[in-house]
Scaffold this motif. Structure first.
Motif, short mmCIF file in Angstrom:
data_model
loop_
_atom_site.label_atom_id
_atom_site.label_comp_id
_atom_site.label_asym_id
_atom_site.label_seq_id
_atom_site.Cartn_x
_atom_site.Cartn_y
_atom_site.Cartn_z
N PHE A 2 5.42 24.09 12.52
CA PHE A 2 4.09 24.58 12.16
C PHE A 2 3.05 24.00 13.12
CE2 PHE A 2 4.74 20.79 9.47
CZ PHE A 2 3.55 20.09 9.61
N LEU A 3 1.84 24.57 13.11
CA LEU A 3 0.79 24.25 14.07
C LEU A 3 -0.21 23.27 13.49
CD1 LEU A 3 -0.09 27.92 15.17
CD2 LEU A 3 1.69 26.43 16.11
N ILE A 4 -0.83 22.47 14.35
CA ILE A 4 -1.85 21.50 13.94
C ILE A 4 -2.97 21.48 14.98
CG2 ILE A 4 -2.35 19.10 13.29
CD1 ILE A 4 0.73 18.76 12.92
N LEU A 5 -4.21 21.44 14.50
CA LEU A 5 -5.40 21.23 15.33
C LEU A 5 -6.15 20.05 14.75
CD1 LEU A 5 -6.91 24.82 15.72
CD2 LEU A 5 -6.23 23.35 17.63
N ASN A 6 -6.54 19.08 15.58
CA ASN A 6 -7.35 17.99 15.04
C ASN A 6 -8.18 17.33 16.13
OD1 ASN A 6 -4.66 16.57 15.84
ND2 ASN A 6 -6.07 14.86 15.49
N LEU A 7 -9.18 16.60 15.68
CA LEU A 7 -10.00 15.78 16.57
C LEU A 7 -10.05 14.38 15.97
CD1 LEU A 7 -11.88 15.18 18.88
CD2 LEU A 7 -13.74 16.28 17.60
N ALA A 8 -9.29 13.47 16.58
CA ALA A 8 -9.27 12.09 16.12
C ALA A 8 -10.32 11.27 16.86
CB ALA A 8 -7.88 11.49 16.34
N VAL A 9 -10.68 10.15 16.24
CA VAL A 9 -11.64 9.21 16.84
C VAL A 9 -10.97 7.84 16.89
CG1 VAL A 9 -13.92 8.16 16.68
CG2 VAL A 9 -13.57 10.52 15.88
N GLY A 10 -10.79 7.30 18.08
CA GLY A 10 -10.17 5.99 18.21
C GLY A 10 -8.66 6.05 18.03
N GLY A 11 -8.05 4.86 18.06
CA GLY A 11 -6.60 4.77 17.94
C GLY A 11 -6.02 3.97 19.08
N TYR A 12 -4.73 3.68 18.95
CA TYR A 12 -4.06 2.86 19.95
C TYR A 12 -4.20 3.43 21.36
CZ TYR A 12 -1.60 0.19 16.29
OH TYR A 12 -1.30 -0.63 15.25
N TRP A 13 -4.00 4.75 21.50
CA TRP A 13 -3.96 5.33 22.84
C TRP A 13 -5.37 5.49 23.45
CZ3 TRP A 13 -1.84 10.90 24.20
CH2 TRP A 13 -1.75 11.02 25.60
N PRO A 14 -6.30 6.17 22.78
CA PRO A 14 -7.61 6.36 23.42
C PRO A 14 -8.50 5.13 23.38
CG PRO A 14 -7.62 7.36 21.26
CD PRO A 14 -6.20 6.91 21.50
N ASN A 49 -1.32 4.87 10.86
CA ASN A 49 -0.20 4.78 11.80
C ASN A 49 -0.65 4.64 13.24
OD1 ASN A 49 1.75 5.00 9.75
ND2 ASN A 49 1.52 7.22 9.71
N ASN A 50 -1.69 5.38 13.61
CA ASN A 50 -2.21 5.31 14.98
C ASN A 50 -3.45 4.42 15.10
OD1 ASN A 50 -0.30 7.10 16.09
ND2 ASN A 50 -1.51 8.88 15.47
N HIS A 51 -3.87 3.83 13.96
CA HIS A 51 -5.10 3.05 13.92
C HIS A 51 -6.32 3.87 14.34
CE1 HIS A 51 -3.87 -1.44 13.45
NE2 HIS A 51 -3.23 -0.66 12.61
N GLU A 52 -6.30 5.15 13.93
CA GLU A 52 -7.47 6.00 14.18
C GLU A 52 -8.61 5.57 13.26
OE1 GLU A 52 -6.02 9.97 13.55
OE2 GLU A 52 -4.35 9.68 14.94
N ARG A 53 -9.82 5.90 13.64
CA ARG A 53 -11.01 5.43 12.92
C ARG A 53 -11.63 6.46 12.00
NH1 ARG A 53 -11.87 -0.15 13.13
NH2 ARG A 53 -10.70 -0.88 14.94
N GLN A 54 -11.27 7.73 12.15
CA GLN A 54 -11.95 8.78 11.39
C GLN A 54 -11.35 8.96 10.00
OE1 GLN A 54 -9.59 9.61 13.75
NE2 GLN A 54 -8.21 10.33 12.14
N TRP A 66 -10.13 12.00 20.88
CA TRP A 66 -8.70 12.31 20.99
C TRP A 66 -8.42 13.68 20.36
CZ3 TRP A 66 -4.44 8.61 18.61
CH2 TRP A 66 -3.17 9.00 19.05
N PRO A 67 -8.76 14.78 21.04
CA PRO A 67 -8.43 16.11 20.53
C PRO A 67 -6.98 16.45 20.79
CG PRO A 67 -9.52 16.30 22.64
CD PRO A 67 -9.51 14.83 22.31
#
Length: 420
Positions: A256-268, A76-81, A150-151
């Motif tokens: 509910f809560l979420i923690l993540n570290l994304a790599v790449g994507g449309y925004w970053p 959806n976000n075109h993230e790479r991880q 993208w944390p």
């Protein structure tokens, strides 16, 4: 491993312990000038509804009773991880931190939306384990650095499976994109204002400081029809239904809560040759504190009467007064981790940040200023350190509706407070 945030939230006991219990108002008398003091922030462990300080041996997994680990990619976000299970990408460090690690690797031949995955990382959530509706939600973290990182610390409505996104609502407590090392963002998403159309604002550190250089505390104070964002106690935006232009406010329900570290994507954008791997998101603690929970305590003063929000009105500027104790939410006070005293989701505030004798106190949006910080002494004074003055019943008058103010500390009965 014990760390400072434990002292702030858990280990110093409840508000009643801080306000040295007494059965009646004591006579006016001089008190010792050097009475020991503790921050109001040390109070109200009972109001903590969720807390993870990530204590445990190095290499251990997170507490499975609090967090579940998501796996897979995100087209959806075109993230790479690729988000993995296990402890290679999410583990305790043995020093009171959760470490979420993004790596340039594909050890198991993971397949992503774009083909063979190039990166691994981790994403954790509390769905099915913990949810909250309102309160002070915070995480103390040290974020990674570099193009494409993208944390995020964020929340989704628990009805996600029934209504889908963005109807479920999304509250982004903190997001950072690597090309903005000095700036974080807080945003809400809902029907008609999602994705790039989300409603939010950024907070930028002064003097070119980078968030990756130190730990910072990211928080929202969340109440009915109101969400307020802060960094290290400094408020930088507040959102209400009035900001939505008639669109639906979907934040008066559990999340509910979420923690993540994304790599790449449309925004970053994607990592480039300048991006160093591995990169880590260090999480010192995550907590949710209900600021107006029934566990809040009545604070009694002159003639055994209570500190009261006039008319139980949560509007900014509502007078705080003395009134017969009645057990209502207008008289239930809890202490925030930032030294505040809170009722009805707002803070006890010295009007206009005044420091002069006779400056009235009121209810106001929590904003991280010195006008909202209080210290409770062993002599049962409640002191505003900025003014170096005591919470005081105006004119020593025990009548219902008498306004409270700050005044030079005298040791008089109209400046003594207990829990009852």
């Amino acid at each position: 491993m014990a760390t400072p945030r434990l002292l702030r939230r858990c280990l110093l006991g409840s508000l009643s312990a801080l306000l040295v219990a007494s059965a009646a108002v004591t006579p006016a008398r001089a008190e010792p000038a050097a009475a020991p003091a503790v921050p109001a922030a040390a109070a109200d462990a009972q109001a903590v509804t969720f807390l993870d300080t990530f204590d445990g041996p190095a290499g251990a997994a997170v507490d499975g009773s609090k967090w579940q680990t998501e796996t897979g990619d995100n087209v959806n976000n075109h993230e790479r991880q690729y988000y993995t299970a296990g402890t290679r990408n999410a583990a305790l460090d043995g020093q009171g931190h959760l470490v979420i690690t993004a790596r340039r690797e594909n050890p198991a031949g993971y397949q992503c939306w774009y083909g063979s995955c190039q990166y691994t990382s981790a994403r954790l959530n509390t769905a099915g384990r913990f949810s909250a509706q309102y309160g002070h939600v915070e995480a103390r973290m040290k974020i990674p650095r570099g193009q494409g990182m993208w944390p995020a610390f964020w929340m989704l409505g628990t009805d996600l499976g029934q209504v889908g996104w963005p109807n479920s609502g999304e509250i982004d407590v903190m997001e950072n994109v690597g090309f903005e090392p000095s700036t974080v963002h807080g945003t809400i998403h809902g029907p008609g204002y999602s994705g790039s159309g989300g409603i939010g604002a950024g907070y930028t550190l002064p003097n070119g400081q980078a968030f990756a250089d130190a730990f910072h505390t990211f928080a929202v104070d969340w109440a009915p029809d109101s969400i307020t964002w802060s960094v290290d106690g400094q408020v930088y935006q507040r959102r209400t239904p009035a900001d939505l232009g008639g669109r639906q406010w979907v934040f008066n329900k559990p999340f509910f809560l979420i923690l993540n570290l994304a790599v790449g994507g449309y925004w970053p954008g994607d990592p480039d040759g300048s991006t160093v791997f591995p990169q880590t998101l260090l999480v010192d603690h995550v907590s949710v504190t209900t600021s107006d929970a029934p566990a809040g305590a009545a604070v009694r003063g002159l003639a055994g009467k209570c500190v009261d929000v006039a008319g139980a009105n949560p509007a900014n500027g509502t007078p705080v007064q003395l009134y017969d104790c009645n057990g209502t939410a207008a008289q239930r006070w809890t202490a925030g981790a930032d030294g505040t005293l809170r009722a009805l989701g707002k803070c006890l505030d010295v009007a206009s940040g005044g420091t002069a004798d006779g400056t009235p106190v009121q209810l106001w949006d929590c904003n991280g200023t010195a006008a909202q910080r209080w210290v409770v002494t062993a002599a049962r004074d409640i002191v505003n350190p900025q003014a170096d003055k005591c919470l005081d019943v105006t004119g020593n008058n025990p009548a219902n509706g008498t306004r409270l103010q700050i005044w030079t500390c005298t040791g008089g009965a109209n400046q003594k407070w207990t829990v009852g």
